[in-house]
Scaffold this active site. Structure first.
Site, PDB file in Angstrom:
ATOM      1  N   ARG A 273       1.003  12.786  -8.177  1.00 50.16           N
ATOM      2  CA  ARG A 273       1.604  11.443  -8.046  1.00 50.16           C
ATOM      3  C   ARG A 273       3.025  11.391  -8.596  1.00 50.16           C
ATOM      4  O   ARG A 273       3.842  10.587  -8.190  1.00 50.16           O
ATOM      5  CB  ARG A 273       0.781  10.391  -8.804  1.00 50.16           C
ATOM      6  CG  ARG A 273      -0.616  10.166  -8.258  1.00 50.16           C
ATOM      7  CD  ARG A 273      -1.205   8.898  -8.886  1.00 50.16           C
ATOM      8  NE  ARG A 273      -2.640   8.795  -8.728  1.00 50.16           N
ATOM      9  CZ  ARG A 273      -3.258   8.289  -7.661  1.00 50.16           C
ATOM     10  NH1 ARG A 273      -2.544   7.875  -6.628  1.00 50.16           N
ATOM     11  NH2 ARG A 273      -4.562   8.216  -7.615  1.00 50.16           N
TER      12      ARG A 273
ATOM     13  N   GLU B 184       0.842  -1.200   0.000  1.00 50.33           N
ATOM     14  CA  GLU B 184       0.000   0.000   0.000  1.00 50.33           C
ATOM     15  C   GLU B 184       0.878   1.251   0.000  1.00 50.33           C
ATOM     16  O   GLU B 184       2.016   1.223   0.470  1.00 50.33           O
ATOM     17  CB  GLU B 184      -0.897   0.008   1.242  1.00 50.33           C
ATOM     18  CG  GLU B 184      -2.324  -0.428   0.985  1.00 50.33           C
ATOM     19  CD  GLU B 184      -3.150   0.591   0.192  1.00 50.33           C
ATOM     20  OE1 GLU B 184      -2.595   1.427  -0.542  1.00 50.33           O
ATOM     21  OE2 GLU B 184      -4.387   0.539   0.323  1.00 50.33           O
ATOM     22  N   ASP B 185       0.337   2.335  -0.522  1.00 47.28           N
ATOM     23  CA  ASP B 185       1.048   3.607  -0.438  1.00 47.28           C
ATOM     24  C   ASP B 185       0.974   4.165   0.979  1.00 47.28           C
ATOM     25  O   ASP B 185       1.966   4.559   1.564  1.00 47.28           O
ATOM     26  CB  ASP B 185       0.487   4.625  -1.449  1.00 47.28           C
ATOM     27  CG  ASP B 185      -1.035   4.786  -1.384  1.00 47.28           C
ATOM     28  OD1 ASP B 185      -1.710   4.028  -0.648  1.00 47.28           O
ATOM     29  OD2 ASP B 185      -1.561   5.674  -2.080  1.00 47.28           O
TER      30      ASP B 185
ATOM     31  N   PHE C  11      -2.198  15.743   5.510  1.00 41.51           N
ATOM     32  CA  PHE C  11      -2.357  15.285   4.127  1.00 41.51           C
ATOM     33  C   PHE C  11      -1.059  15.461   3.355  1.00 41.51           C
ATOM     34  O   PHE C  11      -0.422  16.510   3.406  1.00 41.51           O
ATOM     35  CB  PHE C  11      -3.500  16.045   3.447  1.00 41.51           C
ATOM     36  CG  PHE C  11      -3.901  15.405   2.151  1.00 41.51           C
ATOM     37  CD1 PHE C  11      -4.698  14.265   2.147  1.00 41.51           C
ATOM     38  CD2 PHE C  11      -3.458  15.917   0.948  1.00 41.51           C
ATOM     39  CE1 PHE C  11      -5.045  13.645   0.952  1.00 41.51           C
ATOM     40  CE2 PHE C  11      -3.803  15.304  -0.257  1.00 41.51           C
ATOM     41  CZ  PHE C  11      -4.601  14.168  -0.255  1.00 41.51           C
TER      42      PHE C  11
ATOM     43  N   ASP D 198      -4.150   4.999   6.455  1.00 40.74           N
ATOM     44  CA  ASP D 198      -4.653   6.148   7.199  1.00 40.74           C
ATOM     45  C   ASP D 198      -5.594   5.606   8.286  1.00 40.74           C
ATOM     46  O   ASP D 198      -5.135   5.181   9.343  1.00 40.74           O
ATOM     47  CB  ASP D 198      -5.339   7.078   6.186  1.00 40.74           C
ATOM     48  CG  ASP D 198      -5.814   8.391   6.773  1.00 40.74           C
ATOM     49  OD1 ASP D 198      -5.577   8.650   7.952  1.00 40.74           O
ATOM     50  OD2 ASP D 198      -6.444   9.182   6.042  1.00 40.74           O
TER      51      ASP D 198
HETATM   52  P1  IMP Z   1      -7.680   4.574   4.761  1.00 42.45           P
HETATM   53  O1  IMP Z   1      -8.737   3.683   4.188  1.00 42.45           O
HETATM   54  O2  IMP Z   1      -8.258   5.667   5.614  1.00 42.45           O
HETATM   55  O3  IMP Z   1      -6.597   3.810   5.493  1.00 42.45           O
HETATM   56  O4  IMP Z   1      -7.027   5.378   3.572  1.00 42.45           O
HETATM   57  C1  IMP Z   1      -6.190   4.803   2.675  1.00 42.45           C
HETATM   58  C2  IMP Z   1      -6.237   5.483   1.325  1.00 42.45           C
HETATM   59  O5  IMP Z   1      -6.590   6.882   1.428  1.00 42.45           O
HETATM   60  C3  IMP Z   1      -4.872   5.453   0.697  1.00 42.45           C
HETATM   61  O6  IMP Z   1      -4.714   4.303  -0.101  1.00 42.45           O
HETATM   62  C4  IMP Z   1      -4.837   6.744  -0.094  1.00 42.45           C
HETATM   63  O7  IMP Z   1      -5.369   6.535  -1.371  1.00 42.45           O
HETATM   64  C5  IMP Z   1      -5.732   7.677   0.661  1.00 42.45           C
HETATM   65  N1  IMP Z   1      -4.977   8.589   1.556  1.00 42.45           N
HETATM   66  C6  IMP Z   1      -4.954   8.588   2.904  1.00 42.45           C
HETATM   67  N2  IMP Z   1      -4.180   9.559   3.401  1.00 42.45           N
HETATM   68  C7  IMP Z   1      -3.680  10.220   2.319  1.00 42.45           C
HETATM   69  C8  IMP Z   1      -2.783  11.348   2.170  1.00 42.45           C
HETATM   70  O8  IMP Z   1      -2.280  11.959   3.130  1.00 42.45           O
HETATM   71  N3  IMP Z   1      -2.502  11.721   0.891  1.00 42.45           N
HETATM   72  C9  IMP Z   1      -3.015  11.082  -0.198  1.00 42.45           C
HETATM   73  N4  IMP Z   1      -3.839  10.014  -0.102  1.00 42.45           N
HETATM   74  C10 IMP Z   1      -4.176   9.595   1.146  1.00 42.45           C
HETATM   75 MG    MG Z   2      -4.539   4.394  -2.402  1.00 42.79          MG
END
Ligand code: IMP
Ligand code: MG
Length: 178
Positions: free
Chosen positions: A168, A102-103, A155, A106
């Site tokens: 990106r 994963e990138d 962010f 969050d």
């Molecule tokens: P989660 O489901 O809240 O864990 O969010 C994960 C997804 O939200 C990641 O795969 C990203 O696509 C996006 N995301 C969460 N935080 C950021 C950020 O700070 N910058 C850009 N994308 C984010």
């Molecule tokens: Mg993502």
């Protein structure tokens, strides 16, 4: 470049490319050691993980494979809060060691969704590797086996991560400054 603008938002330099690549190669060393006898299959989650996945993969020297998956919204219904379908899995992963790439993690909602769907294919084990994670936001549902950076709940963009589709391509990681 210390400052960049993406759409209406301003960002400032947060993690330099050199540091990102150093941490990824350190992570690869660890994975080479941990998974050398496991023939792991790495599953990169598109779009955000492509740079991390590419950089990590070229530093791996064990027998392993890679494939890329994407989460697709169901058509016809409102997608908010709905489980998104995981598409693109062509390999038989039954009995295999899987490493999700994963990138960023969050809240953990996305990774939870992915893990639940992958479990249905009966892999031997599922490990989680992420370039970045935000401990203040994460729900701690699963152990994060591997990560390169834990970061504050701000962010960010760059190195594969976007703000509404842009940013990106930035080689460094930038943090929002307004
Ligand atoms: P989660 O489901 O809240 O864990 O969010 C994960 C997804 O939200 C990641 O795969 C990203 O696509 C996006 N995301 C969460 N935080 C950021 C950020 O700070 N910058 C850009 N994308 C984010
Ligand atoms: Mg993502």
């Amino acid at each position: 470049m210390d400052k960049v603008q993406v759409h209406d938002k301003h960002f400032s330099l947060f993690i330099e490319n050199k540091e990102i690549e150093k941490r990824i190669s350190d992570l690869a060393l660890k994975i080479n050691n941990d998974l050398k006898d496991k023939n792991p299959l790495f599953l990169g989650i598109l779009n955000g993980s492509f740079m991390f996945a590419g950089e990590l993969f070229k530093n791996l020297n064990i027998p392993c494979g890679i494939s890329f998956l994407k989460l697709a919204s169901y058509e016809g219904t409102s997608s908010t809060g709905k489980i998104k379908r995981l598409i693109g899995l062509n390999e038989d992963i039954k009995g295999r060691t899987i490493v999700i790439l994963e990138d960023i993690i969050d809240t953990g909602i996305t990774i939870d969704n992915i893990v639940k769907q992958l479990k249905g294919y009966e892999p031997a084990e599922i490990k989680i590797a992420t370039l970045l994670y935000k401990p203040e936001a994460y729900n701690d549902m699963y152990k994060i086996d591997y990560f390169c950076f834990d970061i504050p709940n701000d962010f960010i963009v760059g190195y594969g991560l976007d703000y509404n589709g842009y940013g990106r391509n930035l080689k460094h990681i930038y943090k929002i400054s307004d």
